[in-house]
Design a protein around this motif. Structure first.
Motif, PDB file in Angstrom:
ATOM      1  N   PRO A   1     -59.097  48.520   3.608  1.00 39.98           N
ATOM      2  CA  PRO A   1     -58.270  48.391   4.478  1.00 39.98           C
ATOM      3  C   PRO A   1     -56.923  49.269   4.091  1.00 39.98           C
ATOM      4  O   PRO A   1     -56.261  49.754   4.883  1.00 39.98           O
ATOM      5  N   GLU A   2     -56.451  48.683   2.800  1.00 41.34           N
ATOM      6  CA  GLU A   2     -55.249  49.577   2.236  1.00 41.34           C
ATOM      7  C   GLU A   2     -55.259  51.058   2.150  1.00 41.34           C
ATOM      8  O   GLU A   2     -54.406  51.768   1.921  1.00 41.34           O
ATOM      9  N   ARG A   3     -56.462  51.464   2.071  1.00 41.33           N
ATOM     10  CA  ARG A   3     -56.728  52.979   2.030  1.00 41.33           C
ATOM     11  C   ARG A   3     -56.897  53.911   3.340  1.00 41.33           C
ATOM     12  O   ARG A   3     -56.967  54.983   3.521  1.00 41.33           O
ATOM     13  N   LEU A   4     -56.940  53.241   4.486  1.00 38.79           N
ATOM     14  CA  LEU A   4     -56.962  53.602   5.889  1.00 38.79           C
ATOM     15  C   LEU A   4     -55.727  54.538   6.257  1.00 38.79           C
ATOM     16  O   LEU A   4     -54.425  54.169   6.087  1.00 38.79           O
ATOM     17  N   HIS A   5     -55.889  55.744   6.585  1.00 39.07           N
ATOM     18  CA  HIS A   5     -54.736  56.613   6.896  1.00 39.07           C
ATOM     19  C   HIS A   5     -55.385  57.974   7.771  1.00 39.07           C
ATOM     20  O   HIS A   5     -56.409  58.142   7.687  1.00 39.07           O
ATOM     21  N   ILE A   6     -54.311  58.565   8.076  1.00 39.82           N
ATOM     22  CA  ILE A   6     -54.466  59.929   8.732  1.00 39.82           C
ATOM     23  C   ILE A   6     -53.783  60.992   7.736  1.00 39.82           C
ATOM     24  O   ILE A   6     -52.684  60.787   7.253  1.00 39.82           O
TER      25      ILE A   6
ATOM     26  N   LEU B   1     -63.583  56.041   8.203  1.00 41.61           N
ATOM     27  CA  LEU B   1     -63.946  54.457   8.205  1.00 41.61           C
ATOM     28  C   LEU B   1     -65.079  54.309   7.040  1.00 41.61           C
ATOM     29  O   LEU B   1     -64.944  53.138   6.662  1.00 41.61           O
ATOM     30  N   LEU B   2     -65.978  55.115   6.977  1.00 43.17           N
ATOM     31  CA  LEU B   2     -66.922  55.135   5.673  1.00 43.17           C
ATOM     32  C   LEU B   2     -67.488  56.377   5.557  1.00 43.17           C
ATOM     33  O   LEU B   2     -67.258  57.265   6.434  1.00 43.17           O
ATOM     34  N   TYR B   3     -68.440  56.519   4.483  1.00 42.70           N
ATOM     35  CA  TYR B   3     -69.083  57.731   4.237  1.00 42.70           C
ATOM     36  C   TYR B   3     -70.505  57.054   4.244  1.00 42.70           C
ATOM     37  O   TYR B   3     -70.743  56.110   3.543  1.00 42.70           O
ATOM     38  N   ASP B   4     -71.566  57.911   4.853  1.00 45.60           N
ATOM     39  CA  ASP B   4     -73.040  57.590   4.830  1.00 45.60           C
ATOM     40  C   ASP B   4     -73.816  58.741   4.813  1.00 45.60           C
ATOM     41  O   ASP B   4     -73.341  59.742   5.208  1.00 45.60           O
TER      42      ASP B   4
ATOM     43  N   ARG C   1     -50.426  59.404  -3.803  1.00 45.73           N
ATOM     44  CA  ARG C   1     -51.218  59.779  -4.912  1.00 45.73           C
ATOM     45  C   ARG C   1     -52.512  59.025  -4.987  1.00 45.73           C
ATOM     46  O   ARG C   1     -52.252  57.577  -5.020  1.00 45.73           O
ATOM     47  N   SER C   2     -53.671  59.477  -4.922  1.00 46.79           N
ATOM     48  CA  SER C   2     -55.030  58.567  -4.800  1.00 46.79           C
ATOM     49  C   SER C   2     -55.762  58.917  -5.970  1.00 46.79           C
ATOM     50  O   SER C   2     -56.149  60.092  -6.464  1.00 46.79           O
ATOM     51  N   MET C   3     -55.856  57.920  -6.712  1.00 49.21           N
ATOM     52  CA  MET C   3     -56.735  57.861  -7.935  1.00 49.21           C
ATOM     53  C   MET C   3     -57.717  56.746  -7.811  1.00 49.21           C
ATOM     54  O   MET C   3     -58.836  56.995  -7.054  1.00 49.21           O
ATOM     55  N   LYS C   4     -57.415  55.707  -8.353  1.00 54.32           N
ATOM     56  CA  LYS C   4     -58.261  54.268  -8.141  1.00 54.32           C
ATOM     57  C   LYS C   4     -57.551  53.405  -7.135  1.00 54.32           C
ATOM     58  O   LYS C   4     -57.930  52.046  -7.029  1.00 54.32           O
ATOM     59  N   GLY C   5     -56.846  54.132  -6.208  1.00 55.82           N
ATOM     60  CA  GLY C   5     -56.047  53.158  -5.212  1.00 55.82           C
ATOM     61  C   GLY C   5     -55.002  54.398  -4.578  1.00 55.82           C
ATOM     62  O   GLY C   5     -54.989  55.389  -5.018  1.00 55.82           O
TER      63      GLY C   5
END
Length: 180
Positions: free
Chosen positions: A46-51, A139-142, A165-169
């Motif tokens: 949830p905390e990584r949802l974005h446009i 939403l996800l990768y599949d 900045r996206s690394m492990k969060g």
């Protein structure tokens, strides 16, 4: 940090993040659709949802400052976004993004992104200011993909945009409120 030093393998990008209530609605919808489509992929946290607006890559502090300067130039009032369909994008084999998309409810977002792209160009980041843009929330990768499908619209009022900045969060390097 040296102004030309690299940030490491972090991904840096400008984005719009939904408010907490919308994040909850998106995550509930994603959970239900994961079950309905029998996807095996893990939901985006949830905390990584974005446009995503503009991907800046693995850049130096100088580029981060330039992106921040560009962000400060953009002035527009808050606006609503609305996503009313889901679909799978092509993606890498075995790793297809399943996303929320829309059309009519995203015109103001597209206009805002053009303004931000022009500001990035003026700040010397023309290579980052590409014009290819399909507004979406992943939403996800599949491994499997599904066709486009209508959903109850998910909408919210965009009141700010962020540099992540996206690394492990996701670490927010900057936030800019929308104002007229």
């Amino acid at each position: 940090m040296d102004e030309y030093a690299s940030i490491g393998s972090a991904r840096i990008f400008l984005a719009i993040v939904p408010d907490a209530g919308t994040v909850e609605r998106i995550h509930r919808l994603a959970s239900a659709l994961k079950r309905a489509h029998k996807f095996d992929g893990k939901l985006i946290a949830p905390e990584r949802l974005h446009i995503s607006l503009f991907f800046l890559g693995d850049v130096s502090e100088r580029f981060i400052r330039a992106a921040s300067e560009a962000a400060m130039q953009v002035q527009t009032e808050p606006f609503e976004v609305s996503f009313d369909r889901t679909a799978s994008f092509r993606g890498r084999p075995g790793n297809r993004p399943f996303v929320l998309i829309g059309e009519n409810g995203l015109r103001r977002l597209e206009s805002f992104r053009r303004m931000l792209g022009a500001a990035l160009t003026r700040s010397g980041l023309r290579r980052a200011a590409n014009t290819n843009f399909t507004p979406h929330v992943t939403l996800l990768y599949d491994a499997r993909g599904v066709d486009e499908h209508p959903v109850q619209p998910i909408f919210w009022t965009v009141t700010e945009f962020v540099l992540i900045r996206s690394m492990k969060g996701h670490e927010y390097l900057g936030r800019w409120p929308l104002r007229a």
